[in-house]
Design an enzyme around this catalytic site. Structure first.
Site, PDB file in Angstrom:
ATOM      1  N   TYR A 289      73.940  47.664  12.516  1.00 39.47           N
ATOM      2  CA  TYR A 289      75.193  48.159  11.912  1.00 39.47           C
ATOM      3  C   TYR A 289      75.378  47.496  10.540  1.00 39.47           C
ATOM      4  O   TYR A 289      74.592  46.632  10.146  1.00 39.47           O
ATOM      5  CB  TYR A 289      76.369  47.920  12.870  1.00 39.47           C
ATOM      6  CG  TYR A 289      76.205  48.735  14.139  1.00 39.47           C
ATOM      7  CD1 TYR A 289      76.467  50.100  14.138  1.00 39.47           C
ATOM      8  CD2 TYR A 289      75.716  48.169  15.307  1.00 39.47           C
ATOM      9  CE1 TYR A 289      76.270  50.875  15.277  1.00 39.47           C
ATOM     10  CE2 TYR A 289      75.519  48.932  16.460  1.00 39.47           C
ATOM     11  CZ  TYR A 289      75.796  50.290  16.427  1.00 39.47           C
ATOM     12  OH  TYR A 289      75.582  51.051  17.556  1.00 39.47           O
TER      13      TYR A 289
ATOM     14  N   ARG B 135      78.123  38.212  15.851  1.00 40.49           N
ATOM     15  CA  ARG B 135      76.958  38.598  16.656  1.00 40.49           C
ATOM     16  C   ARG B 135      75.789  38.850  15.710  1.00 40.49           C
ATOM     17  O   ARG B 135      75.931  39.566  14.713  1.00 40.49           O
ATOM     18  CB  ARG B 135      77.271  39.858  17.467  1.00 40.49           C
ATOM     19  CG  ARG B 135      76.237  40.092  18.556  1.00 40.49           C
ATOM     20  CD  ARG B 135      76.658  41.177  19.521  1.00 40.49           C
ATOM     21  NE  ARG B 135      76.371  40.749  20.874  1.00 40.49           N
ATOM     22  CZ  ARG B 135      75.827  41.523  21.808  1.00 40.49           C
ATOM     23  NH1 ARG B 135      75.526  42.775  21.552  1.00 40.49           N
ATOM     24  NH2 ARG B 135      75.589  41.063  22.995  1.00 40.49           N
TER      25      ARG B 135
HETATM   26  C1  LIG Z   1      76.800  51.137  27.106  1.00 36.10           C
HETATM   27  C2  LIG Z   1      76.501  50.019  26.146  1.00 36.10           C
HETATM   28  C3  LIG Z   1      77.267  49.892  24.994  1.00 36.10           C
HETATM   29  C4  LIG Z   1      77.023  48.852  24.087  1.00 36.10           C
HETATM   30  N1  LIG Z   1      77.835  48.709  22.986  1.00 36.10           N
HETATM   31  C5  LIG Z   1      77.736  47.607  22.200  1.00 36.10           C
HETATM   32  C6  LIG Z   1      78.706  47.323  21.193  1.00 36.10           C
HETATM   33  O1  LIG Z   1      79.699  48.049  20.999  1.00 36.10           O
HETATM   34  N2  LIG Z   1      78.518  46.217  20.437  1.00 36.10           N
HETATM   35  C7  LIG Z   1      77.463  45.367  20.628  1.00 36.10           C
HETATM   36  O2  LIG Z   1      77.335  44.369  19.924  1.00 36.10           O
HETATM   37  N3  LIG Z   1      76.542  45.611  21.601  1.00 36.10           N
HETATM   38  C8  LIG Z   1      76.675  46.682  22.397  1.00 36.10           C
HETATM   39  N4  LIG Z   1      75.798  46.881  23.436  1.00 36.10           N
HETATM   40  C9  LIG Z   1      74.733  45.884  23.698  1.00 36.10           C
HETATM   41  C10 LIG Z   1      75.173  44.908  24.792  1.00 36.10           C
HETATM   42  O3  LIG Z   1      76.291  44.136  24.381  1.00 36.10           O
HETATM   43  C11 LIG Z   1      74.043  43.960  25.167  1.00 36.10           C
HETATM   44  O4  LIG Z   1      73.620  43.280  24.026  1.00 36.10           O
HETATM   45  C12 LIG Z   1      72.837  44.686  25.769  1.00 36.10           C
HETATM   46  O5  LIG Z   1      73.243  45.524  26.826  1.00 36.10           O
HETATM   47  C13 LIG Z   1      71.822  43.669  26.291  1.00 36.10           C
HETATM   48  O6  LIG Z   1      72.435  42.796  27.222  1.00 36.10           O
HETATM   49  P1  LIG Z   1      72.181  42.962  28.801  1.00 36.10           P
HETATM   50  O7  LIG Z   1      70.712  42.759  29.018  1.00 36.10           O
HETATM   51  O8  LIG Z   1      73.026  41.910  29.453  1.00 36.10           O
HETATM   52  O9  LIG Z   1      72.615  44.353  29.171  1.00 36.10           O
HETATM   53  C14 LIG Z   1      75.989  47.938  24.337  1.00 36.10           C
HETATM   54  C15 LIG Z   1      75.199  48.086  25.491  1.00 36.10           C
HETATM   55  C16 LIG Z   1      75.463  49.090  26.395  1.00 36.10           C
HETATM   56  C17 LIG Z   1      74.627  49.184  27.657  1.00 36.10           C
END
Ligand SMILES: Cc1cc2nc3c(=O)[nH]c(=O)nc-3n(C[C@H](O)[C@H](O)[C@H](O)COP(=O)(O)O)c2cc1C
Length: 367
Positions: free
Chosen positions: A181, A229
């Site tokens: 972004y 982040r």
């Molecule tokens: C449905 C969905 C929406 C997400 N939206 C964002 C977001 O708005 N901002 C962001 O920094 N990361 C976003 N992410 C990334 C997650 O915060 C996270 O970094 C990613 O799922 C990896 O972590 P995990 O292995 O615990 O799922 C999103 C992930 C998912 C699955």
């Protein structure tokens, strides 16, 4: 799980465990960007489920080119701010702290109701194809390059949004400089081919981020948590590496800390991936070595590795994304030794909306 369920702090926020809900876009706001009752209930469920700290989905910051998705929430006017104040009140009432993630889509804009063309750091299209779970778009639109006026306006947008987040009752803001972004595009040499003070060497590429942290810090004061982040990966490119490697990343973090950043939130495909050029360290490892900067780590944290990670990073908080979507009461389930399941991707397909998830749960789950 004794390391995970330990008292922790983030700035002035007190936490009874180290699990954090990571930011997750759910494209479930009103068309005009106000949070809805479904969103109030959704965020409150995490707090009821034992999470003491929640980071919101990415929230757009101005009424120009920051919005990235249809039905994405904003924090740019009184009505959106009041909507968030209601969500914050409920989340606080259920015992959790709440941080607002502030996001400008930049070149990764898929829908914007104020502005037809994306604005990018340079005229560079993202790799790959847009994300269908956030709304359909066949191909990325070529962005317009930011001019000095745009850069000023974007800064004012973030600062105004941070002030509104504070007024709405949030405990802090997280500046979204990950995943491709806009803020991340400044750092990324594939997105950023500028020849002016915002492009080229690392000092130039991080200039906007440092100025932004300082401006938000000046506007919101000491007791309001400011985080950022950071990732090398983008939503469509898991392989990108900053050219400056480990030393450059450490330098960036130290400069951000000196500008007033309270915490960094690293994200990667896996927390301990050796991601940096010319280094055998992960982003999380390098960040954990920087003194005076709190750390949230993210990327593939599950019930199987969280205790080890909590031991390896004794001062860090652990942000979970998908596992928290599967079980909004993950901390309570872990404490009670209940089963933890994998995310079924159809819960977020064809779109990652809250209404779709509720329907999906009715059809697929008996409990
Ligand atoms: C449905 C969905 C929406 C997400 N939206 C964002 C977001 O708005 N901002 C962001 O920094 N990361 C976003 N992410 C990334 C997650 O915060 C996270 O970094 C990613 O799922 C990896 O972590 P995990 O292995 O615990 O799922 C999103 C992930 C998912 C699955």
């Amino acid at each position: 799980m004794s390391e995970v369920f330990k008292h922790a702090t983030l700035g002035n926020i007190e936490l009874s465990n180290r699990l954090v809900v990571g930011p997750m876009t759910r494209i479930s706001a009103e068309h005009e960007g106000e949070p809805t009752e479904l969103m109030e209930d959704y965020y409150t469920r995490f707090a009821d489920g034992g999470f003491d700290l929640i980071i919101s989905e990415g929230v757009y910051t101005d009424r120009k080119a920051s919005q990235g998705y249809q039905y994405q929430p904003g924090i740019t006017d009184d009505s959106q701010q009041e909507g968030w104040a209601n969500v914050v009140e409920k989340v606080h009432g259920a015992g959790a702290a709440f941080i607002c993630q502030l996001m400008h889509a930049g070149a990764q804009m898929q829908y914007n109701r104020f502005y037809e063309h994306p604005k990018g750091v340079s005229e560079v299209r993202p790799k790959g194809v847009p994300l269908s779970m956030y709304g359909k778009l066949e191909n990325w639109t070529k962005p317009e390059t930011l001019d000095e006026g745009d850069i000023n306006q974007i800064m004012n947008g973030f600062v105004g949004a941070a002030k509104r987040a504070k007024a709405a009752g949030f405990d802090g803001v997280e500046l979204h400089a990950a995943d491709g972004y806009l803020l991340n595009q400044f750092l990324n040499t594939e997105f950023n081919d500028r020849k002016d003070q915002w492009g080229g060497n690392l000092d130039n590429r991080m200039r906007f981020l440092l100025l932004l942290v300082k401006a938000v810090h000046d506007a919101c004061g000491e007791d309001f948590v400011i985080g950022m982040r950071l990732s090398q990966i983008t939503v469509t490119d898991p392989d990108y590496q900053w050219p400056e490697g480990e030393d450059g990343f450490r330098y960036l973090l130290e400069k951000l800390r000196d500008a007033g950043l309270a915490y960094v939130h690293t994200t990667d495909t896996a927390v301990n991936r050796k991601a940096l050029k010319d280094s055998d360290k992960s982003l999380a490892q390098v960040a954990s070595e920087v003194e005076g900067l709190s750390l949230i780590i993210n990327g593939g944290i599950t019930e199987n590795n969280m205790e080890d990670l909590a031991e390896q990073y004794p001062d860090a908080l652990l942000a979970v994304g998908r596992k928290a979507l599967v079980h909004q009461d993950l901390p309570l389930r872990l404490k009670d030794g209940l089963d933890i399941h994998e995310l079924d991707p159809t819960m977020l397909e064809p779109k990652a909306t809250l209404q779709h998830e509720l329907n999906w749960r009715k059809i697929n789950l008996s409990d």
